[in-house]
Design an enzyme around this catalytic site. Sequence first.
Site, PDB file in Angstrom:
ATOM      1  N   ARG A  27       0.826  -1.220   0.000  1.00 52.61           N
ATOM      2  CA  ARG A  27       0.000   0.000   0.000  1.00 52.61           C
ATOM      3  C   ARG A  27       0.858   1.267   0.000  1.00 52.61           C
ATOM      4  NH1 ARG A  27      -5.023  -1.852   3.897  1.00 52.61           N
ATOM      5  NH2 ARG A  27      -6.233  -2.698   2.176  1.00 52.61           N
ATOM      6  N   LYS A  56     -18.966 -18.906   0.416  1.00 51.19           N
ATOM      7  CA  LYS A  56     -20.431 -18.944   0.505  1.00 51.19           C
ATOM      8  C   LYS A  56     -21.132 -18.151  -0.594  1.00 51.19           C
ATOM      9  CE  LYS A  56     -20.773 -19.586   5.456  1.00 51.19           C
ATOM     10  NZ  LYS A  56     -21.176 -18.962   6.697  1.00 51.19           N
ATOM     11  N   GLY A  65     -10.052  -9.837  -1.071  1.00 51.54           N
ATOM     12  CA  GLY A  65      -9.033 -10.381  -0.186  1.00 51.54           C
ATOM     13  C   GLY A  65      -8.360 -11.677  -0.572  1.00 51.54           C
ATOM     14  N   GLY A 125     -12.990  -4.327   0.452  1.00 54.43           N
ATOM     15  CA  GLY A 125     -14.394  -3.918   0.531  1.00 54.43           C
ATOM     16  C   GLY A 125     -14.774  -2.943  -0.580  1.00 54.43           C
TER      17      GLY A 125
END
Length: 394
Positions: free
Chosen positions: A35, A197, A353, A376
Amino acid sequence: MRALNQFNFSNECAIIRVDFNVPLNDKMEVTDTTRIEAAKPTIDHILSEGGKCVLISHLGRPKGQEPKYSLSNIIETVSQILGVTVYFSESCVGPSAQAQVAALQPGEVLMMENLRYHSEETEGDINFSEELSKLGTVYVNDAFGTAHRAHASTTIIAKFFKDKKCFGRLLEKEVLSIERVMKTGDSPILAIIGGAKVSSKITIIESLLDKVDHLIIGGGMVYTFTKAMGGMVGNSICEPDYCDYALQLMNKAKQKNIKIHLPVDVVAGDSFSNDAKQKVFKVMHIPEGWEAMDAGPKSIEKFHNLILNCKTILWNGPMGVFEFSNFSKGTIAAGESIAEATNLGAFSLVGGGDSVAAVKQFGLENKMSYISTGGGAMLESLEGKVLPGIEALS
Ligand code: AMP
């Protein structure tokens, strides 16, 4: 989109919202500098034009002023990566912060203390935002990782800069890469969505159904589809409450002429462990006592052929339990196929991620067109949401 190049930073003081929320070990050493490196082109550009840089960021989720979350812990690493001395201000707002800014010379960099030492940051407090705005003359947002938050430093501060606000290089690259998948990419467009999921990927899949030609479903999500189609899933991860949804999704895709691709075979273990006994089963016939944890060899080949035929590829989520080396072949193979397609001219974007972690773990980082730095924020963009931090710059 107002880009960095549209400004002349000579004699300007740029407040740059960077995302230096980096991982630190027990010795307070930065263990992944991605980053910081990603913010360097923006900072270099402003310095090269004779501007001053005031860096603002958060680090972790401190409760009050916890020293382990002080940005002073990373100042040496930031200085090393930027190749200049970076000065430090012990507060990000107030008279002493402003005095340090006033003393800054063209070509110099000042990093302010953790924004989240003040609860007003995440509350998006207008007065705190105004205080932050006093640190410079131009606002540059280069923090894609927090662009989905309407926080003081990522969104509200922009109100105080009528025209003098712009995207940093990193933010611009992230937005253009996502647009390339969602709006402007060459066909055939393929999305590979894996992960544990179905329930956590519904909005992304729905949004992608309007954009892509092919959708590969991988990882633990597969077995909800298997069950929905009347197959046997054994002990594999499965969300029976989402079976109806899986069927609706397949119908929707058919109506839109989008092809959904599921694995044809899987590698299962007799327990959820790396050392489990392994067996390959057809995806619709996984017996009791076996848990599918990876794509099988025929699926790997089928996906390889498809990936090589696509011109735009998005990858989010692993194809199996890649953390177990014995069940990582499907994820490695997907990464290698995408790398090969990229080498042949396709545009590939990896985001979210775990797929980013997998690409790094398997040494494929430099073989993808773009790897997103925001988890996100990337997922919300793929869901079709306009991110507040990006909207605030327009
Ligand atoms: P997500 O955060 O939803 O992208 O999910 C990533 C996680 O899914 C990783 O930790 C994988 O280990 C896990 N995963 C992938 N395939 C399976 C599977 N077949 N069974 C259980 N977990 C899986």
